[in-house]
Write an enzyme that holds these catalytic residues in place. Sequence first.
Site, PDB file in Angstrom:
ATOM      1  CB  THR C  91     -17.754  12.304   8.726  1.00  0.00           C
ATOM      2  OG1 THR C  91     -17.763  13.200   9.827  1.00  0.00           O
ATOM      3  CG2 THR C  91     -18.251  10.946   9.187  1.00  0.00           C
ATOM      4  CB  SER C 124     -11.905  -6.994 -18.383  1.00  0.00           C
ATOM      5  OG  SER C 124     -12.305  -8.339 -18.591  1.00  0.00           O
ATOM      6  CB  ALA C 125      -7.113 -10.431 -18.375  1.00  0.00           C
ATOM      7  CG  LEU C 215      -8.169  13.366   2.386  1.00  0.00           C
ATOM      8  CD1 LEU C 215      -6.911  13.060   1.588  1.00  0.00           C
ATOM      9  CD2 LEU C 215      -8.300  14.880   2.620  1.00  0.00           C
ATOM     10  CG  HIS C 216     -11.381   8.525   6.643  1.00  0.00           C
ATOM     11  ND1 HIS C 216     -10.635   8.725   7.777  1.00  0.00           N
ATOM     12  CD2 HIS C 216     -11.992   7.314   6.800  1.00  0.00           C
ATOM     13  CE1 HIS C 216     -10.789   7.690   8.587  1.00  0.00           C
ATOM     14  NE2 HIS C 216     -11.605   6.826   8.015  1.00  0.00           N
ATOM     15  NE  ARG C 225      -1.661  -2.087   1.900  1.00  0.00           N
ATOM     16  CZ  ARG C 225      -1.586  -3.382   2.103  1.00  0.00           C
ATOM     17  NH1 ARG C 225      -0.422  -3.989   2.320  1.00  0.00           N
ATOM     18  NH2 ARG C 225      -2.687  -4.110   2.162  1.00  0.00           N
TER      19      ARG C 225
END
Lengths: 303, 303, 303, 303
Positions: C91, C124-125, C215-216, C225
Amino acid sequence: MNTPVTPEQQAEIDNLRQSPRQTLRVISEGMERHLYTAHPVLDHGFVRVVDYMGDDAAICQAARVSYGRGTKSVQNDEGLIRYLMRHWHSTPFEMCEVKFHVKLPVFVARQWIRHRTANVNEYSARYSILDREFYIPAPEHLAAQSQKNNQGRDEVLQGEEAARVLELLREDAMRSYDHYEAMLSQDGQQGLARELARMNLPANIYTQWYWKVDLHNLLHFLRLRADAHAQFEIRAYADALCGIVADWVPAAFAAFRDYRMDSVSLSAQAVAVLKRRLAGETVTQEQSGMSAREWREFEEIWG
Amino acid sequence: MNTPVTPEQQAEIDNLRQSPRQTLRVISEGMERHLYTAHPVLDHGFVRVVDYMGDDAAICQAARVSYGRGTKSVQNDEGLIRYLMRHWHSTPFEMCEVKFHVKLPVFVARQWIRHRTANVNEYSARYSILDREFYIPAPEHLAAQSQKNNQGRDEVLQGEEAARVLELLREDAMRSYDHYEAMLSQDGQQGLARELARMNLPANIYTQWYWKVDLHNLLHFLRLRADAHAQFEIRAYADALCGIVADWVPAAFAAFRDYRMDSVSLSAQAVAVLKRRLAGETVTQEQSGMSAREWREFEEIWG
Amino acid sequence: MNTPVTPEQQAEIDNLRQSPRQTLRVISEGMERHLYTAHPVLDHGFVRVVDYMGDDAAICQAARVSYGRGTKSVQNDEGLIRYLMRHWHSTPFEMCEVKFHVKLPVFVARQWIRHRTANVNEYSARYSILDREFYIPAPEHLAAQSQKNNQGRDEVLQGEEAARVLELLREDAMRSYDHYEAMLSQDGQQGLARELARMNLPANIYTQWYWKVDLHNLLHFLRLRADAHAQFEIRAYADALCGIVADWVPAAFAAFRDYRMDSVSLSAQAVAVLKRRLAGETVTQEQSGMSAREWREFEEIWG
Amino acid sequence: MNTPVTPEQQAEIDNLRQSPRQTLRVISEGMERHLYTAHPVLDHGFVRVVDYMGDDAAICQAARVSYGRGTKSVQNDEGLIRYLMRHWHSTPFEMCEVKFHVKLPVFVARQWIRHRTANVNEYSARYSILDREFYIPAPEHLAAQSQKNNQGRDEVLQGEEAARVLELLREDAMRSYDHYEAMLSQDGQQGLARELARMNLPANIYTQWYWKVDLHNLLHFLRLRADAHAQFEIRAYADALCGIVADWVPAAFAAFRDYRMDSVSLSAQAVAVLKRRLAGETVTQEQSGMSAREWREFEEIWG
């Protein structure tokens, strides 16, 4: 003695347990045995399974986005589940869901609710009147404040001090509840609103809720709350839940135990120290790059 | 013709449908009929129910935090469900859960995934090879760009223009897939990584996923996606889901229809205008406090 | 050459960078330097910081629920941050927030969006027309399919095969876009709706979004990733974000590196094997309680 | 008198308010004035803004996925914001974030925490000792239980009954706290663990937390908690927050007031009744398709 369920409730539960019905859904035999059974926790609390969705095979089915149950063997499923757990794949475990009915002291509920990824319906003390049930610790759980750890416990209180604490807890609980009733009473007076009167009740009063959660988030809860650093009272609930989950999804729970509960996370520094030790070197805290506190935590496990 | 499920898959599904098992859990008869049945959507897509938890009574049971199913009548349950829906109580509806297997074009999946409060396992094109299946709109859905609304459709394209569009979509899909296979091929060459080759595939290729969601969030999804302003292609899925939900939790779905889908939300300004109209006054846009656009939206409903 | 930002955009950004304003809020000097600067990623992508909230001290301030910034020293703050990270307190890290503007290929966006605890606004396309910009891998990233790992890469493609792949990717991208424009065109025809025409575009076309995250959850994203097992293309974005976070909250990022990115998680079985090894014993896979695959993963680290 | 902040805290806050710094970020002048100012709520509580991200223009910037601040006028921004609010677009509003420090009674905190999409750090009574501060309702808020609405209030208690209630609340609070201190004391005894002693404290004791939330979820909170049906005590906090939000994002807050707070949601049945009334017809409850309760709610607004 712990008799958390009233005779009327037990009769209703027994009735439900005697009326199995047919379904095309996936069944977990281990979980069916738990359905509607109230497992006692602490002095007046319980957990009981209200409903569930999925089993070990459902985790694999979702991971494979497969039709039907898939044709893979149980052994393959176990291997896949262990792989998924080891590599932190969370979404397949989210495909199982469980709904519990829990009775618990308010101060435990306040810790529990911090786990946000779950669905909750709590008994409303705005709407209804709470029962006269309070958690009073068993003597063996009446622990002193730890001197080393601000949020920890030390030895169990003894003798007069223990007796005095128990007496204070009991008396304050009873008196608070008496006054709660006195304020609510409409006998010869208007009666205070329930939503106000409840503010007089201490944090060891029992409340109840329905708690629904997916397996991934349940395991995360158990990892933190069945841990030795968790407060004993919430750990008692987490331990009861562990027993249920182990019967529900045995392969997933075994993987969880190996890769989470009984696992050890090594920092970059700790990895380096262990590698040097394995090479025969002796490493001191000063050479380790760890703080004194980290080093102490490291030594607790690795000597 | 839409034959989204292969004969092998159908055989497996039929097999599952013929093996009911006993459970102590709550059953929704309406939902049992849907289990494992693939409802066709668009030209190659489908939705099918994999599992579910709860029924109308489970919503009330959670709202009351009750033991067993409660002793209240079906009529009382309906009244409670309507009250909960009308007053935006969301947590009791979260106590029902459903898991779907969906096959859908990627551009629909990209809209769908924006609903974050759900669990998803998608078929991985990093790991596996996608099938040669593309969404090609039926002629009656080949709509022109709206001139008034940037994100809307106008009349259906006609004649040569329609034919040309369909030809381009079909040819590009086939050629992209041919090249996808050519790049993947390990016949006389190394073969490009799957995770790279997939980047050549257009957004009308079909993907599949398991999607698990609670009833509250499912209804929120349906409110936005079964709406007239939603793109036709995702609405086709939302409509199929509406039919399933209506069978699963009929009381909740009826309340949802009355208080959400067919409801009208009036701004403070619109309330004032309606009250003046009810008092016999004629109110113009200038007097309404609404912008021209709001006024147009208001008049579409109230004349 | 990578010039992801147009001259007009750059002029607007430069203008913003020259207009500092006064605030009573917490400032991170390291982050101020990144504001509005577009960091190039891949061939046409970028990440740029639009706004942020908090710094290292804000993590500690929240953990202590303190007034003002607290009176503790920077050294104490670092120790506290390392403690919080080591013991999985999440938290306080949620109390910092950051908003990025990202330009990225659609197939990367599809992986990225699986991280649900974030806020997203995507170009949005349905509403707008996408630009003619596609990701074409640099020759050194044109990797073959791994033979051992279904979702992995092997060596880089060479010679004719590489050339052929690049040509296919380029040609299909250009042709798809030509046809996209042809279908949209209102020159002598009605013009297909944008929401339909986009379905012809392949997954390497670039899109853009605003992505806001605490941030967490950002660190969790980076852990998965920026990892060696992530697909190269999303890792390129994660690496760029790592550089930014290191400047924003240096203490939190250092702790993250030590306790997450460069840490090793040992299963119960692995702990047992290491303890036996430290005691001088030689342990084989058969004695380890690990599967062949786990053992291989274990030996990669511990020899 | 309400003096929720100690002189030392005030000195620290004053110091922070006198040290503006330079930033390239977006500034909300209206919000800068609130930074660090503790707004008193109830007898000992407060809310104060610790940090914020974004302003009205940032909502539009995200909705347009634009570079820089966009070149549109303030008037255009207002129109866009009203459009987004009217059509339930939530993601652009999620692009603003705010962090509050709140001091509040535990029974209010228990309602508040049910809003899950937010970040919270609460003062830990496992780790620290709570202060002797309790909420005692002002006499004009000492309401009787409603006879019509289980979770509502009626008239204010009078005379002796009111005096008795206040005395009970005050005495029980003081006694509980005396016993809390007596159990914690390490003077001549071991001293009970903090995590246990706190269970004796009633729900009107004050706690504190940091609460961080995006604007969309904050407005959802305000819609439910600044409502006439919310309990007075949490509404007092919601009202204070409304004042702050109105200064922070004036256009978004005005739209929120018109389309949410002061809006009316009509069921399908209510729409039909109003249309018939507008056409001059008189409609009874029996003809309306509404239950007696719905009809009563309908008539409260429309007569």
